[in-house]
Design a protein around this motif. Structure first.
Motif, PDB file in Angstrom:
ATOM      1  N   GLU A  29       0.792  -1.092  -0.022  1.00  0.00           N
ATOM      2  CA  GLU A  29       0.230   0.082   0.298  1.00  0.00           C
ATOM      3  C   GLU A  29       0.858   1.353  -0.049  1.00  0.00           C
ATOM      4  N   SER A  72       0.288   4.779   1.808  1.00  0.00           N
ATOM      5  CA  SER A  72      -1.033   4.547   2.345  1.00  0.00           C
ATOM      6  C   SER A  72      -0.871   4.860   3.888  1.00  0.00           C
ATOM      7  N   ARG A  82      -3.430   4.562   5.997  1.00  0.00           N
ATOM      8  CA  ARG A  82      -4.126   3.480   6.677  1.00  0.00           C
ATOM      9  C   ARG A  82      -3.121   2.501   7.156  1.00  0.00           C
TER      10      ARG A  82
END
Length: 443
Positions: A162, A165, A167
């Motif tokens: 990711e 990212s 997150r």
């Protein structure tokens, strides 16, 4: 010693130096007896800084039986004490480096090798400014197969990469908060963190330093900290070059510029292209790349990372604002004009890596070298001279190089070659899983 007075809770200290593989070697000492380290130093054999990746003596090394395995003298570096936040008991870490008993620097010490290169810059009225970018994986290694650790927030495992990212960063926020706090305690200038292309892979940039020795110290200590702290959070952190076959590996990119005696960046001529001295330095780095690959890719696993189309360079070339090239000139304001050296893996010894880069750049400046024209487009798709493709090829290039002999002293060159040749021999006896288990924590 003031640090210990300010931290009376510290009952023990560790004294530690980096061996040729960047592994910390040292001793545990009760804090009440630590004063003599500053006045008398401590001792351990010269051979200890030249052990192989298993921590074994190098067979037939003149440093072992031939010399009686005699001691060197280790004295504190200018870094001084710092905490070890990954240990449960309050503990002080004191970095040390090696000398002969008469006070001469020991040529086989990687930190002394970098100091020697920096001294050559100083003699010319120049100061290298260095920053590193360190990539690493957070890994659950509790089973036979390496996996991403479950997020402490959600309990879920993110199985894919990711890139950038939030997150992914947030999933391990507890770890990263503790890491930044620890970096502040240890005076490691950790800056931006991002998630990278691999599962559980991250990168943290360390702020540029006008002291190349401190920049190398920061990188070495950061690796030690990340690996130690991750274990306290229930998972591993690894800088090995390629822990996962199907995902990009870990690099350690290095940015550098050079200041003159007036503090002006000699790579800056006011243009977007940079000065003639920048091109001299680029040419030196490119000329030394085949011979110095062993420093940038020192282990069997390193060569799994250096493959085409893997976000790691394979061809020898340079470019402006192009991440497929081995050397990149990032877009920046003229005063920040610099070179980014993108070859090294995360598994390197930072002292040897920075010495090799700065030493090659200085050769380019001293010899007035001129590089070929900068690349345009995908470097992987172009016909370029290639980096050594195997560990043995890199060892041979390092051994035969006249450029390496201008950067490192002969004793270090011979010690490094003996170490790597022994590792090649015994690594052939290990399975791929055994190699991974070895490299996961050591590098």
């Amino acid at each position: 010693m003031d640090w210990l007075k300010e931290h009376p809770e510290v009952r023990t200290i560790r004294v530690a130096a980096a061996d040729l593989n960047g592994v910390a070697r040292g001793k545990r000492i009760p804090a009440r007896f630590s004063g003599k380290v500053f006045t008398e130093g401590t001792r351990f054999p010269f051979s200890v800084l030249n052990l192989d990746i298993w921590g074994e003596d190098i067979e037939d090394s003149p440093l072992v039986f031939e010399s009686g395995d005699c001691d060197g003298l280790l004295m504190p570096t200018e870094r001084g004490f710092m905490p070890m936040p990954w240990l449960s008991a309050p503990t002080g870490l004191l970095p040390i480096w090696m000398f002969h008993m008469d006070g001469r620097p020991y040529a086989g010490d990687p930190r002394q090798a970098l100091a020697r290169v920096v001294d050559r810059y100083t003699a010319r009225g120049l100061t290298p400014v260095v920053a590193t970018e360190l990539e690493f994986f957070l890994i659950d290694d509790s089973g036979k197969t390496l996996r991403v650790p479950p997020s402490p927030r959600s309990g879920k495992r993110r199985t894919g990469g990711e890139t950038l990212s939030l997150r992914s960063l947030d999933a391990f926020d507890t770890f990263f908060t503790a890491l930044y706090d620890a970096c502040e305690e240890m005076d490691i200038p950790a800056d931006t963190a991002i998630s990278e292309a691999g599962p559980g892979q991250f990168e943290i940039n360390l702020i540029h330093q006008g002291d190349a020795l401190k920049a190398a110290d920061d990188a070495w200590l950061f690796k030690m900290l990340v690996k130690g702290l991750a274990r306290t959070h229930g998972f591993a952190a690894s800088f090995m070059a390629k822990p996962y076959e199907l995902w990009p590996g870990n690099g350690m990119h290095t940015h550098f510029s050079i200041l003159d005696k007036d503090g002006q960046n000699i790579f800056n001529d006011g243009s977007d292209k940079g000065s003639a001295l920048l091109r001299n330095a680029v040419a030196g780095c490119l000329a030394a790349l085949p011979d110095s690959t062993l420093v940038f890719a020192p282990h069997a696993n390193s060569y799994e990372r250096l493959v085409p189309n893997s976000h790691a360079p394979t061809g020898i070339g340079w470019a402006y604002e192009n991440r497929t090239a081995a050397l990149r000139i990032p877009a920046s304001g003229p005063a920040a004009r610099r070179i980014e050296h993108r070859v090294a893996g995360g598994d390197v010894n930072p002292y040897l890596m920075i010495a090799a880069i700065l030493g090659a750049a200085l050769i380019g400046i001293e010899d007035g070298m001129t590089p070929d024209e900068p690349l345009v487009g995908n470097a992987y798709a172009q016909s370029l001279p290639q980096l050594p493709a195997t560990w043995n090829m890199a060892i041979n290039a390092f051994a035969e190089s006249s450029l390496i002999a201008r950067i490192f002293e002969r004793e270090l060159i011979e010690n490094f070659l003996m170490c790597k040749r022994q590792e090649v021999h015994y690594m052939a006896e290990l399975s791929e899983q055994e190699q991974t288990e070895l490299y996961l924590d050591t590098v």
